[in-house]
Design a protein around this motif. Structure first.
Motif, PDB file in Angstrom:
ATOM      1  N   THR A 120     -10.210  42.806   0.652  1.00 12.89           N
ATOM      2  CA  THR A 120     -11.403  43.211   1.399  1.00 12.89           C
ATOM      3  C   THR A 120     -11.126  44.484   2.196  1.00 12.89           C
ATOM      4  O   THR A 120     -11.930  45.425   2.179  1.00 12.89           O
ATOM      5  CB  THR A 120     -11.884  42.075   2.319  1.00 12.89           C
ATOM      6  N   ALA A 121      -9.965  44.545   2.853  1.00 13.02           N
ATOM      7  CA  ALA A 121      -9.619  45.706   3.680  1.00 13.02           C
ATOM      8  C   ALA A 121      -9.471  46.978   2.859  1.00 13.02           C
ATOM      9  O   ALA A 121      -9.851  48.065   3.316  1.00 13.02           O
ATOM     10  CB  ALA A 121      -8.333  45.434   4.453  1.00 13.02           C
ATOM     11  N   THR A 122      -8.949  46.862   1.644  1.00 14.02           N
ATOM     12  CA  THR A 122      -8.720  48.050   0.814  1.00 14.02           C
ATOM     13  C   THR A 122      -9.886  48.359  -0.120  1.00 14.02           C
ATOM     14  O   THR A 122      -9.878  49.376  -0.797  1.00 14.02           O
ATOM     15  CB  THR A 122      -7.444  47.890  -0.035  1.00 14.02           C
ATOM     16  N   GLY A 123     -10.872  47.454  -0.185  1.00 17.28           N
ATOM     17  CA  GLY A 123     -12.003  47.659  -1.085  1.00 17.28           C
ATOM     18  C   GLY A 123     -11.676  47.359  -2.535  1.00 17.28           C
ATOM     19  O   GLY A 123     -12.398  47.770  -3.439  1.00 17.28           O
ATOM     20  N   ASP A 124     -10.596  46.643  -2.786  1.00 14.05           N
ATOM     21  CA  ASP A 124     -10.165  46.304  -4.148  1.00 14.05           C
ATOM     22  C   ASP A 124     -11.054  45.181  -4.699  1.00 14.05           C
ATOM     23  O   ASP A 124     -10.976  44.049  -4.253  1.00 14.05           O
ATOM     24  CB  ASP A 124      -8.696  45.870  -4.119  1.00 14.05           C
ATOM     25  N   THR A 125     -11.895  45.525  -5.660  1.00 12.72           N
ATOM     26  CA  THR A 125     -12.765  44.525  -6.287  1.00 12.72           C
ATOM     27  C   THR A 125     -12.201  44.012  -7.611  1.00 12.72           C
ATOM     28  O   THR A 125     -12.596  42.951  -8.081  1.00 12.72           O
ATOM     29  CB  THR A 125     -14.167  45.115  -6.543  1.00 12.72           C
ATOM     30  N   ILE A 126     -11.281  44.771  -8.207  1.00 10.63           N
ATOM     31  CA  ILE A 126     -10.734  44.378  -9.503  1.00 10.63           C
ATOM     32  C   ILE A 126      -9.760  43.213  -9.371  1.00 10.63           C
ATOM     33  O   ILE A 126      -9.810  42.266 -10.152  1.00 10.63           O
ATOM     34  CB  ILE A 126     -10.097  45.590 -10.212  1.00 10.63           C
ATOM     35  N   SER A 127      -8.878  43.250  -8.393  1.00  9.75           N
ATOM     36  CA  SER A 127      -7.904  42.157  -8.235  1.00  9.75           C
ATOM     37  C   SER A 127      -8.583  40.809  -8.012  1.00  9.75           C
ATOM     38  O   SER A 127      -8.173  39.814  -8.624  1.00  9.75           O
ATOM     39  CB  SER A 127      -6.916  42.462  -7.109  1.00  9.75           C
ATOM     40  N   PRO A 128      -9.626  40.714  -7.176  1.00  7.83           N
ATOM     41  CA  PRO A 128     -10.311  39.417  -7.059  1.00  7.83           C
ATOM     42  C   PRO A 128     -10.971  38.969  -8.367  1.00  7.83           C
ATOM     43  O   PRO A 128     -10.962  37.779  -8.692  1.00  7.83           O
ATOM     44  CB  PRO A 128     -11.349  39.646  -5.964  1.00  7.83           C
ATOM     45  N   ALA A 129     -11.528  39.906  -9.138  1.00  3.44           N
ATOM     46  CA  ALA A 129     -12.137  39.535 -10.421  1.00  3.44           C
ATOM     47  C   ALA A 129     -11.068  38.977 -11.354  1.00  3.44           C
ATOM     48  O   ALA A 129     -11.275  37.953 -12.021  1.00  3.44           O
ATOM     49  CB  ALA A 129     -12.829  40.742 -11.048  1.00  3.44           C
ATOM     50  N   ARG A 130      -9.934  39.627 -11.382  1.00  2.85           N
ATOM     51  CA  ARG A 130      -8.808  39.140 -12.200  1.00  2.85           C
ATOM     52  C   ARG A 130      -8.370  37.759 -11.730  1.00  2.85           C
ATOM     53  O   ARG A 130      -8.123  36.860 -12.541  1.00  2.85           O
ATOM     54  CB  ARG A 130      -7.656  40.135 -12.105  1.00  2.85           C
ATOM     55  N   HIS A 131      -8.260  37.598 -10.430  1.00  2.93           N
ATOM     56  CA  HIS A 131      -7.862  36.307  -9.858  1.00  2.93           C
ATOM     57  C   HIS A 131      -8.875  35.216 -10.204  1.00  2.93           C
ATOM     58  O   HIS A 131      -8.499  34.090 -10.535  1.00  2.93           O
ATOM     59  CB  HIS A 131      -7.711  36.455  -8.338  1.00  2.93           C
ATOM     60  N   MET A 132     -10.156  35.553 -10.148  1.00  2.12           N
ATOM     61  CA  MET A 132     -11.191  34.558 -10.438  1.00  2.12           C
ATOM     62  C   MET A 132     -11.086  34.025 -11.860  1.00  2.12           C
ATOM     63  O   MET A 132     -11.185  32.812 -12.075  1.00  2.12           O
ATOM     64  CB  MET A 132     -12.587  35.149 -10.196  1.00  2.12           C
ATOM     65  N   ILE A 133     -10.879  34.893 -12.847  1.00  6.42           N
ATOM     66  CA  ILE A 133     -10.779  34.393 -14.221  1.00  6.42           C
ATOM     67  C   ILE A 133      -9.484  33.606 -14.390  1.00  6.42           C
ATOM     68  O   ILE A 133      -9.463  32.580 -15.078  1.00  6.42           O
ATOM     69  CB  ILE A 133     -10.928  35.522 -15.279  1.00  6.42           C
ATOM     70  N   HIS A 134      -8.413  34.044 -13.743  1.00 12.32           N
ATOM     71  CA  HIS A 134      -7.137  33.328 -13.820  1.00 12.32           C
ATOM     72  C   HIS A 134      -7.297  31.896 -13.303  1.00 12.32           C
ATOM     73  O   HIS A 134      -6.948  30.934 -13.995  1.00 12.32           O
ATOM     74  CB  HIS A 134      -6.075  34.080 -12.991  1.00 12.32           C
ATOM     75  N   GLU A 135      -7.840  31.760 -12.108  1.00 11.34           N
ATOM     76  CA  GLU A 135      -7.986  30.407 -11.525  1.00 11.34           C
ATOM     77  C   GLU A 135      -9.027  29.594 -12.279  1.00 11.34           C
ATOM     78  O   GLU A 135      -8.863  28.387 -12.457  1.00 11.34           O
ATOM     79  CB  GLU A 135      -8.322  30.500 -10.041  1.00 11.34           C
ATOM     80  N   TRP A 136     -10.093  30.250 -12.757  1.00 10.93           N
ATOM     81  CA  TRP A 136     -11.092  29.499 -13.517  1.00 10.93           C
ATOM     82  C   TRP A 136     -10.479  28.915 -14.785  1.00 10.93           C
ATOM     83  O   TRP A 136     -10.823  27.808 -15.196  1.00 10.93           O
ATOM     84  CB  TRP A 136     -12.308  30.367 -13.871  1.00 10.93           C
ATOM     85  N   LEU A 137      -9.577  29.642 -15.410  1.00  9.58           N
ATOM     86  CA  LEU A 137      -8.929  29.116 -16.613  1.00  9.58           C
ATOM     87  C   LEU A 137      -8.137  27.844 -16.295  1.00  9.58           C
ATOM     88  O   LEU A 137      -8.025  26.956 -17.139  1.00  9.58           O
ATOM     89  CB  LEU A 137      -8.061  30.187 -17.268  1.00  9.58           C
TER      90      LEU A 137
END
Length: 182
Positions: A120-137
């Motif tokens: 959130t602090a760095t504005g990184d939106t890609i890492s959370p998207a990657r994390h979401m698919i990882h955990e969803w799997l």
């Protein structure tokens, strides 16, 4: 048929974190519906494809079965609805370098505060998207070996595919470029 992303809840998130992770869920939708996503999932160099059905023993899935599970939004023991269901609880007890923890087949999963705050602090939106698919799997039923030094399993490699697609989109002039921050 398009894959939908349904972000049900973000537990213990402040307003800025909530808005940021919702944007990441939106861009995850673009990644999993990208024309190259399914082809890349089919051809990923998996070292292991372990899947644990509810009450069952671990089995390996073929790349075509992996694509089917993702495309149909098959959380463990659910019917196909073409929707990836997401629910995240922020957990300050998870220390670095661990990002999240998921019980196979269960929502919400837990994501570390250090990761949420940093993205959130760095504005990184890609890492959370990657994390979401990882955990969803993991919610779908895919598991890691206990000692997973290779990181060549389904959750990691599909996460890498999402990251690669989103990074490519960020470098191109697209309507998403402003939302995509590495």
């Amino acid at each position: 048929m398009a894959i939908a992303i349904s972000l049900h809840e973000l537990i213990n998130f402040d307003q800025a974190q909530d808005e940021h992770f919702r944007k990441s869920a939106d861009i995850l939708s673009f990644a999993v519906n990208h024309p190259n996503f399914r082809t890349q999932v089919l051809s990923a160099p998996y070292r292991e494809t372990y899947f644990r059905p509810a009450g069952g023993h671990r089995v390996s899935k073929t790349p075509a079965e992996i694509v089917q599970i993702i495309t149909e939004g098959l959380e463990r023991d659910t019917i196909a609805d073409n929707t990836i269901d997401i629910s995240i609880r922020q957990d300050p007890t998870i220390g670095a370098p661990v990002v999240g923890s998921t019980t196979p087949g269960k929502l919400p999963w837990r994501t570390s505060s250090w990761f949420i705050q940093g993205c959130t602090a760095t504005g990184d939106t890609i890492s959370p998207a990657r994390h979401m698919i990882h955990e969803w799997l993991h919610v779908a039923g895919f598991v890691h070996k206990r000692q997973n030094g290779y990181r060549k399993d389904v959750a990691y490699l599909v996460g890498d595919i999402v990251r690669k697609i989103l990074k490519q989109m960020a470098t191109q002039k697209s309507e998403l470029a402003s939302a995509l921050v590495v």
